[in-house]
Design a protein around this motif. Structure first.
Motif, mmCIF file in Angstrom:
data_model
loop_
_atom_site.group_PDB
_atom_site.id
_atom_site.type_symbol
_atom_site.label_atom_id
_atom_site.label_comp_id
_atom_site.label_asym_id
_atom_site.label_seq_id
_atom_site.Cartn_x
_atom_site.Cartn_y
_atom_site.Cartn_z
ATOM 1 N N TYR A 33 0.787 -1.286 -0.100
ATOM 2 C CA TYR A 33 0.075 0.034 -0.131
ATOM 3 C C TYR A 33 0.979 1.204 0.061
ATOM 4 O O TYR A 33 0.297 2.226 -0.150
ATOM 5 N N GLU A 34 2.456 0.959 0.090
ATOM 6 C CA GLU A 34 3.172 2.350 0.248
ATOM 7 C C GLU A 34 2.790 3.691 -0.415
ATOM 8 O O GLU A 34 2.682 4.643 0.061
ATOM 9 N N ASP A 35 2.591 3.183 -1.906
ATOM 10 C CA ASP A 35 2.459 4.649 -2.741
ATOM 11 C C ASP A 35 1.074 4.888 -3.123
ATOM 12 O O ASP A 35 0.870 5.576 -4.080
ATOM 13 N N THR A 36 0.029 4.343 -2.429
ATOM 14 C CA THR A 36 -1.226 4.451 -2.790
ATOM 15 C C THR A 36 -1.849 5.726 -2.384
ATOM 16 O O THR A 36 -1.403 6.366 -1.524
ATOM 17 N N ARG A 37 -2.835 6.027 -3.152
ATOM 18 C CA ARG A 37 -3.566 7.278 -2.660
ATOM 19 C C ARG A 37 -4.111 7.470 -1.306
ATOM 20 O O ARG A 37 -3.909 8.275 -0.768
ATOM 21 N N HIS A 38 -4.571 6.242 -0.800
ATOM 22 C CA HIS A 38 -4.986 6.174 0.381
ATOM 23 C C HIS A 38 -3.936 6.500 1.448
ATOM 24 O O HIS A 38 -4.327 6.581 2.711
ATOM 25 N N ASN A 39 -2.591 6.372 1.202
ATOM 26 C CA ASN A 39 -1.510 6.704 2.164
ATOM 27 C C ASN A 39 -0.857 8.195 2.186
ATOM 28 O O ASN A 39 0.250 8.250 2.767
ATOM 29 N N VAL A 40 -1.230 9.031 1.445
ATOM 30 C CA VAL A 40 -0.888 10.475 1.586
ATOM 31 C C VAL A 40 -0.913 10.829 3.157
ATOM 32 O O VAL A 40 0.188 11.577 3.370
ATOM 33 N N GLY A 41 -1.456 10.366 4.014
ATOM 34 C CA GLY A 41 -1.286 10.784 5.258
ATOM 35 C C GLY A 41 -0.034 10.079 5.758
ATOM 36 O O GLY A 41 0.730 10.936 6.720
ATOM 37 N N PHE A 42 0.267 9.028 5.605
ATOM 38 C CA PHE A 42 1.649 8.595 6.002
ATOM 39 C C PHE A 42 2.337 9.200 5.404
ATOM 40 O O PHE A 42 3.824 9.479 5.960
ATOM 41 N N HIS A 43 2.562 9.807 4.170
ATOM 42 C CA HIS A 43 3.642 10.437 3.724
ATOM 43 C C HIS A 43 3.762 11.871 4.157
ATOM 44 O O HIS A 43 5.160 12.271 4.396
ATOM 45 N N VAL A 44 2.602 12.383 4.590
ATOM 46 C CA VAL A 44 2.855 13.617 5.413
ATOM 47 C C VAL A 44 3.661 13.260 6.897
ATOM 48 O O VAL A 44 4.549 14.343 6.972
ATOM 49 N N ILE A 45 3.086 12.254 7.323
ATOM 50 C CA ILE A 45 3.890 12.195 8.548
ATOM 51 C C ILE A 45 5.212 11.917 8.238
ATOM 52 O O ILE A 45 6.263 12.272 9.100
ATOM 53 N N ASP A 46 5.791 11.115 7.499
ATOM 54 C CA ASP A 46 7.260 11.076 6.902
ATOM 55 C C ASP A 46 7.897 12.302 6.633
ATOM 56 O O ASP A 46 8.948 12.440 7.237
ATOM 57 N N GLN A 47 7.147 13.208 6.126
ATOM 58 C CA GLN A 47 7.750 14.627 5.779
ATOM 59 C C GLN A 47 7.801 15.497 6.896
ATOM 60 O O GLN A 47 8.916 16.075 7.285
ATOM 61 N N CYS A 48 6.955 15.123 7.779
ATOM 62 C CA CYS A 48 7.062 15.837 9.183
ATOM 63 C C CYS A 48 8.105 15.240 10.036
ATOM 64 O O CYS A 48 8.790 16.239 10.642
ATOM 65 N N ALA A 49 8.331 14.027 10.201
ATOM 66 C CA ALA A 49 9.427 13.447 10.630
ATOM 67 C C ALA A 49 10.885 13.869 10.291
ATOM 68 O O ALA A 49 11.590 14.329 10.958
ATOM 69 N N LYS A 50 10.935 14.049 8.812
ATOM 70 C CA LYS A 50 12.192 14.634 8.295
ATOM 71 C C LYS A 50 12.438 16.043 8.702
ATOM 72 O O LYS A 50 13.520 16.231 9.093
ATOM 73 N N ASN A 51 11.433 16.764 8.694
ATOM 74 C CA ASN A 51 11.428 18.198 8.872
ATOM 75 C C ASN A 51 11.719 18.624 10.390
ATOM 76 O O ASN A 51 12.421 19.386 10.553
ATOM 77 N N LEU A 52 11.039 17.819 11.131
ATOM 78 C CA LEU A 52 11.216 17.935 12.573
ATOM 79 C C LEU A 52 12.234 17.148 13.407
ATOM 80 O O LEU A 52 12.389 17.234 14.716
ATOM 81 N N ASN A 53 12.929 16.293 12.744
ATOM 82 C CA ASN A 53 13.828 15.641 13.149
ATOM 83 C C ASN A 53 13.283 14.542 14.215
ATOM 84 O O ASN A 53 13.877 14.280 15.516
ATOM 85 N N ILE A 54 12.187 13.896 13.947
ATOM 86 C CA ILE A 54 11.401 12.981 14.940
ATOM 87 C C ILE A 54 11.807 11.412 14.094
ATOM 88 O O ILE A 54 11.423 11.322 12.962
ATOM 89 N N THR A 55 12.198 10.679 14.926
ATOM 90 C CA THR A 55 12.321 9.522 14.540
ATOM 91 C C THR A 55 11.151 8.383 14.991
ATOM 92 O O THR A 55 10.842 8.513 16.160
ATOM 93 N N LEU A 56 10.569 7.952 14.000
ATOM 94 C CA LEU A 56 9.253 6.863 14.125
ATOM 95 C C LEU A 56 9.896 5.606 14.581
ATOM 96 O O LEU A 56 10.118 4.723 13.541
ATOM 97 N N ASN A 57 10.162 5.180 15.611
ATOM 98 C CA ASN A 57 10.760 4.126 16.230
ATOM 99 C C ASN A 57 9.964 3.284 17.440
ATOM 100 O O ASN A 57 10.731 2.396 17.855
ATOM 101 N N GLN A 58 8.921 3.745 17.640
ATOM 102 C CA GLN A 58 8.332 3.088 19.011
ATOM 103 C C GLN A 58 7.000 2.359 18.304
ATOM 104 O O GLN A 58 6.270 3.046 17.747
#
Length: 185
Positions: free
Chosen positions: A14-39
């Motif tokens: 499902y990684e690149d599907t239309r339904h996953n744009v919310g995940f892509h925004v979180i990935d971009q936020c993580a990159k911008n804010l230096n937050i690691t999604l590790n839990q």
């Protein structure tokens, strides 16, 4: 404390599907804010950092779209995050690719992930960023459409809307949401 939730479906399929744009925004936020999604806990993948003296959480529910609220409620309860400090980012059929809309509250508009959020949070008073994915052509089932990938002709618009939505999330960390809405809508 603030929580930004991006809705999507877990897994490579499902990684690149239309339904996953919310995940892509979180990935971009993580990159911008230096937050690691590790839990990984409570049916979700999350991370947090202290930004401007405030804990900021980013969450990707791992429940699949229709059960998203199952991952959000336990995190909110454990960390005692106020509903007013929750922002949910998700795909929207009613907006063309490349467009975003911010709202302070509302119904589900037929979106199953938001239906789950409403059921588990018990309120519609949480902030939202809707990211446009457009509507399917006549004859294409919505379920098939949201699980399809973006054609090359839409990829640049989608990339820009993901960036724009991530910037809106970041802006909300230091500004009133109404001001953010006025700037990004």
């Amino acid at each position: 404390m603030k929580l930004i939730v991006g809705l999507g479906n877990p897994g490579k399929k499902y990684e690149d599907t239309r339904h996953n744009v919310g995940f892509h925004v979180i990935d971009q936020c993580a990159k911008n804010l230096n937050i690691t999604l590790n839990q990984e806990k409570w049916k979700g993948l999350f991370g947090y950092e202290t930004i401007g003296g405030e804990k900021v959480f980013l969450l990707k529910p791992l429940t699949y779209m229709n059960l998203s609220g199952e991952a959000v409620r336990p995190l909110i309860d454990f960390y005692k995050i106020e509903i007013d400090n929750v922002l949910v980012v998700y795909d929207d059929l009613d907006l063309p690719p490349g467009k975003i809309r911010l709202r302070q509250k509302g119904g589900h508009g037929g979106h199953n992930g938001i239906k789950s959020m409403l059921a588990h949070l018990g309120t519609e008073n949480f902030k939202r960023i809707r990211v446009g994915i457009g509507r399917p052509e006549p004859g294409i089932a919505v379920a098939n459409y949201v699980l399809s990938t973006f054609p090359p002709s839409e990829k640049q618009d989608v990339h820009e809307s993901v960036q724009h939505a991530a910037n809106a999330c970041e802006s909300w960390l230091s500004k009133d949401f109404l001001n953010v809405m006025n700037s990004f809508n």
